[in-house]
Design a protein around this motif. Structure first.
Motif, PDB file in Angstrom:
ATOM      1  N   ILE A 184      12.636   1.468   1.885  1.00 37.76           N
ATOM      2  CA  ILE A 184      13.615   0.977   2.862  1.00 37.76           C
ATOM      3  C   ILE A 184      13.523   1.784   4.149  1.00 37.76           C
ATOM      4  O   ILE A 184      13.504   1.236   5.260  1.00 37.76           O
ATOM      5  CB  ILE A 184      15.034   1.044   2.272  1.00 37.76           C
ATOM      6  N   LEU A 185      13.452   3.086   4.002  1.00 38.41           N
ATOM      7  CA  LEU A 185      13.347   3.963   5.176  1.00 38.41           C
ATOM      8  C   LEU A 185      12.045   3.714   5.928  1.00 38.41           C
ATOM      9  O   LEU A 185      12.012   3.662   7.163  1.00 38.41           O
ATOM     10  CB  LEU A 185      13.444   5.420   4.724  1.00 38.41           C
ATOM     11  N   HIS A 186      10.974   3.537   5.175  1.00 36.76           N
ATOM     12  CA  HIS A 186       9.656   3.315   5.771  1.00 36.76           C
ATOM     13  C   HIS A 186       9.595   1.991   6.536  1.00 36.76           C
ATOM     14  O   HIS A 186       9.014   1.918   7.627  1.00 36.76           O
ATOM     15  CB  HIS A 186       8.587   3.333   4.675  1.00 36.76           C
ATOM     16  N   SER A 187      10.179   0.938   5.972  1.00 39.58           N
ATOM     17  CA  SER A 187      10.029  -0.404   6.555  1.00 39.58           C
ATOM     18  C   SER A 187      11.069  -0.730   7.620  1.00 39.58           C
ATOM     19  O   SER A 187      10.838  -1.582   8.477  1.00 39.58           O
ATOM     20  CB  SER A 187      10.084  -1.468   5.454  1.00 39.58           C
ATOM     21  N   THR A 188      12.240  -0.055   7.576  1.00 38.24           N
ATOM     22  CA  THR A 188      13.307  -0.398   8.514  1.00 38.24           C
ATOM     23  C   THR A 188      13.684   0.734   9.465  1.00 38.24           C
ATOM     24  O   THR A 188      14.349   0.491  10.472  1.00 38.24           O
ATOM     25  CB  THR A 188      14.582  -0.813   7.753  1.00 38.24           C
ATOM     26  N   GLY A 189      13.299   1.968   9.101  1.00 37.87           N
ATOM     27  CA  GLY A 189      13.705   3.098   9.928  1.00 37.87           C
ATOM     28  C   GLY A 189      15.133   3.530   9.658  1.00 37.87           C
ATOM     29  O   GLY A 189      15.667   4.413  10.334  1.00 37.87           O
ATOM     30  N   LYS A 190      15.771   2.914   8.674  1.00 40.60           N
ATOM     31  CA  LYS A 190      17.144   3.240   8.308  1.00 40.60           C
ATOM     32  C   LYS A 190      17.189   3.717   6.860  1.00 40.60           C
ATOM     33  O   LYS A 190      16.382   3.297   6.034  1.00 40.60           O
ATOM     34  CB  LYS A 190      18.062   2.028   8.474  1.00 40.60           C
ATOM     35  N   THR A 191      18.147   4.571   6.552  1.00 39.70           N
ATOM     36  CA  THR A 191      18.297   5.031   5.180  1.00 39.70           C
ATOM     37  C   THR A 191      18.903   3.914   4.339  1.00 39.70           C
ATOM     38  O   THR A 191      19.457   2.930   4.869  1.00 39.70           O
ATOM     39  CB  THR A 191      19.218   6.257   5.099  1.00 39.70           C
ATOM     40  N   LYS A 250       0.828  -1.207   0.000  1.00 40.65           N
ATOM     41  CA  LYS A 250       0.000   0.000   0.000  1.00 40.65           C
ATOM     42  C   LYS A 250       0.863   1.257   0.000  1.00 40.65           C
ATOM     43  O   LYS A 250       0.545   2.242  -0.672  1.00 40.65           O
ATOM     44  CB  LYS A 250      -0.940  -0.009   1.218  1.00 40.65           C
ATOM     45  N   TYR A 251       1.939   1.222   0.768  1.00 43.00           N
ATOM     46  CA  TYR A 251       2.836   2.377   0.799  1.00 43.00           C
ATOM     47  C   TYR A 251       3.489   2.577  -0.562  1.00 43.00           C
ATOM     48  O   TYR A 251       3.581   3.702  -1.061  1.00 43.00           O
ATOM     49  CB  TYR A 251       3.905   2.171   1.873  1.00 43.00           C
ATOM     50  N   ARG A 252       3.923   1.473  -1.180  1.00 42.34           N
ATOM     51  CA  ARG A 252       4.533   1.561  -2.514  1.00 42.34           C
ATOM     52  C   ARG A 252       3.548   2.150  -3.511  1.00 42.34           C
ATOM     53  O   ARG A 252       3.901   3.025  -4.311  1.00 42.34           O
ATOM     54  CB  ARG A 252       4.984   0.167  -2.975  1.00 42.34           C
ATOM     55  N   GLU A 253       2.310   1.676  -3.480  1.00 40.84           N
ATOM     56  CA  GLU A 253       1.298   2.180  -4.407  1.00 40.84           C
ATOM     57  C   GLU A 253       1.029   3.665  -4.181  1.00 40.84           C
ATOM     58  O   GLU A 253       0.818   4.417  -5.140  1.00 40.84           O
ATOM     59  CB  GLU A 253       0.007   1.371  -4.248  1.00 40.84           C
ATOM     60  N   SER A 254       1.041   4.082  -2.909  1.00 34.70           N
ATOM     61  CA  SER A 254       0.791   5.501  -2.623  1.00 34.70           C
ATOM     62  C   SER A 254       1.916   6.375  -3.169  1.00 34.70           C
ATOM     63  O   SER A 254       1.678   7.483  -3.659  1.00 34.70           O
ATOM     64  CB  SER A 254       0.648   5.717  -1.113  1.00 34.70           C
ATOM     65  N   LEU A 255       3.150   5.868  -3.134  1.00 35.87           N
ATOM     66  CA  LEU A 255       4.281   6.626  -3.666  1.00 35.87           C
ATOM     67  C   LEU A 255       4.187   6.749  -5.182  1.00 35.87           C
ATOM     68  O   LEU A 255       4.406   7.829  -5.746  1.00 35.87           O
ATOM     69  CB  LEU A 255       5.599   5.953  -3.270  1.00 35.87           C
ATOM     70  N   HIS A 256       3.857   5.646  -5.829  1.00 41.42           N
ATOM     71  CA  HIS A 256       3.716   5.682  -7.285  1.00 41.42           C
ATOM     72  C   HIS A 256       2.582   6.625  -7.692  1.00 41.42           C
ATOM     73  O   HIS A 256       2.680   7.326  -8.705  1.00 41.42           O
ATOM     74  CB  HIS A 256       3.457   4.274  -7.830  1.00 41.42           C
ATOM     75  N   LYS A 257       1.525   6.645  -6.883  1.00 46.62           N
ATOM     76  CA  LYS A 257       0.394   7.523  -7.193  1.00 46.62           C
ATOM     77  C   LYS A 257       0.805   8.987  -7.079  1.00 46.62           C
ATOM     78  O   LYS A 257       0.397   9.830  -7.887  1.00 46.62           O
ATOM     79  CB  LYS A 257      -0.772   7.224  -6.258  1.00 46.62           C
ATOM     80  N   LYS A 258       1.618   9.292  -6.077  1.00 43.57           N
ATOM     81  CA  LYS A 258       2.110  10.669  -5.928  1.00 43.57           C
ATOM     82  C   LYS A 258       2.874  11.102  -7.174  1.00 43.57           C
ATOM     83  O   LYS A 258       2.766  12.245  -7.632  1.00 43.57           O
ATOM     84  CB  LYS A 258       3.036  10.769  -4.705  1.00 43.57           C
ATOM     85  N   ALA A 259       3.667  10.162  -7.721  1.00 39.96           N
ATOM     86  CA  ALA A 259       4.509  10.499  -8.869  1.00 39.96           C
ATOM     87  C   ALA A 259       3.719  10.564 -10.168  1.00 39.96           C
ATOM     88  O   ALA A 259       3.952  11.444 -11.002  1.00 39.96           O
ATOM     89  CB  ALA A 259       5.642   9.487  -8.994  1.00 39.96           C
TER      90      ALA A 259
END
Length: 316
Positions: free
Chosen positions: A174-181, A127-136
């Motif tokens: 990666i940042l969203h799922s792990t909290g790391k860059t 869902k997060y991935r889809e939301s990012l693609h939608k923004k773009a």
């Protein structure tokens, strides 16, 4: 139990797409009492046979092949997932007294297994991935997405072009799922001491000959029914956003099927993208000093020499 006193022995056959890896690896498996582990990022998917150049049962000549047809096209699969499954195959093959032979052109997959790369876990949030693609694509554009990344992970943003949406999305994931860059994650994926005694062979082939083989292979794939294979995936409801449908040959023919381009344009695009992919593979493998390069014709004219060479190295 697997013998832990001596490193596990294995052989790898690498090279660009259409370079002849399959034929050589099967011949080696027959002569060395081995089993093949496919290291191809797309042969893992079921229902994708023609476009991934998956060896047929006849071509396999009775040699067991692992890591083929293990997922549905809609399923996600990371490099760390692959490495874990492939290492399980190596243990199984070795415990049965056979020689594991890694075969493929996906360099990252080969390295992840042989070099013992330790990948930090990170679940994919669809869902997060889809939301990012939608923004773009629908809302704000590529630059907005890149600005998000620049604010959260400036080091990655500096290395990624704003129009490379896939990489921008991956860095944000990666940042969203792990909290790391992504940079922090890359440091975590550090090579450990390899648990294997390995011999890596790379098939070298003149660039013009390789490109000719690629063009011919694409024509053969289309004649063999690649269009119907892609139609079948679309009819199954496989989304164009999945990793599987991003495979070369599939996304181009999907565009043709959807009326976005002619068949001739799609086929030429497949050939072009395949040649570019081969060039990237060659660049990746050329950086590996452990690869023993052999010319294509030498592979078949001197198979006995290659087999004896492997035996001498692995058993000394």
């Amino acid at each position: 139990m697997q013998n832990t006193e001596q490193p596990t022995k294995l052989v790898a056959v690498v090279g660009a797409t259409a370079s002849g890896k399959t034929a050589l690896s099967i011949e080696l498996a027959k002569r060395l009492d081995g089993e093949i582990i496919s290291c191809d990022s797309m042969q893992i998917y079921r229902h994708m046979d023609i476009g991934t150049a998956k060896p047929t049962m006849e071509e396999r000549q009775g040699i067991p092949h692992h890591m083929i047809d293990i997922l549905e096209p809609c399923e996600s699969f990371s490099v760390s997932d692959f490495a874990e499954r492939a290492r399980e195959c190596i243990v199984d093959i070795t415990n049965r007294g056979k020689l594991p032979i890694l075969v493929g052109g996906t360099g990252l997959y080969i390295d992840s297994v042989i070099n013992g790369v330790d990948f930090a876990p990170g679940e994919v949030d669809i869902k997060y991935r889809e939301s990012l693609h939608k923004k773009a694509t629908e809302n704000y554009g590529n630059l907005h997405l890149h600005n998000m990344l620049a604010e959260l992970d400036p080091a990655s943003a500096e290395k990624i072009h704003p129009n490379n949406v896939r990489r921008v999305v991956r860095a944000l994931e990666i940042l969203h799922s792990t909290g790391k860059t992504k940079s922090e994650q890359d440091k975590l994926a550090k090579p450990e001491e390899s648990p294997y005694k390995s011999m890596i062979f790379g098939i070298d082939i003149p660039r013009d000959e390789l490109y000719e083989r690629i063009n011919k292979r694409v024509d053969i794939m289309v004649e063999a029914g690649l269009i119907n294979e892609v139609k079948g995936l679309l009819d199954m409801g496989v989304s164009l956003d999945t990793t599987a449908m991003q495979a070369i040959g599939y996304k181009e023919l999907a565009a043709h099927i959807n009326g976005e381009c002619t068949l001739e344009f799609a086929v030429e695009k497949i050939k072009q993208e395949s040649r570019r992919y081969a060039k990237r593979q060659i660049t990746w493998f050329s950086k590996n000093s452990k690869i023993n390069w052999i010319m294509l014709q030498e592979c078949y004219n001197n198979v006995n020499f290659v087999v004896e060479f492997i035996k001498n190295i692995l058993h000394n």
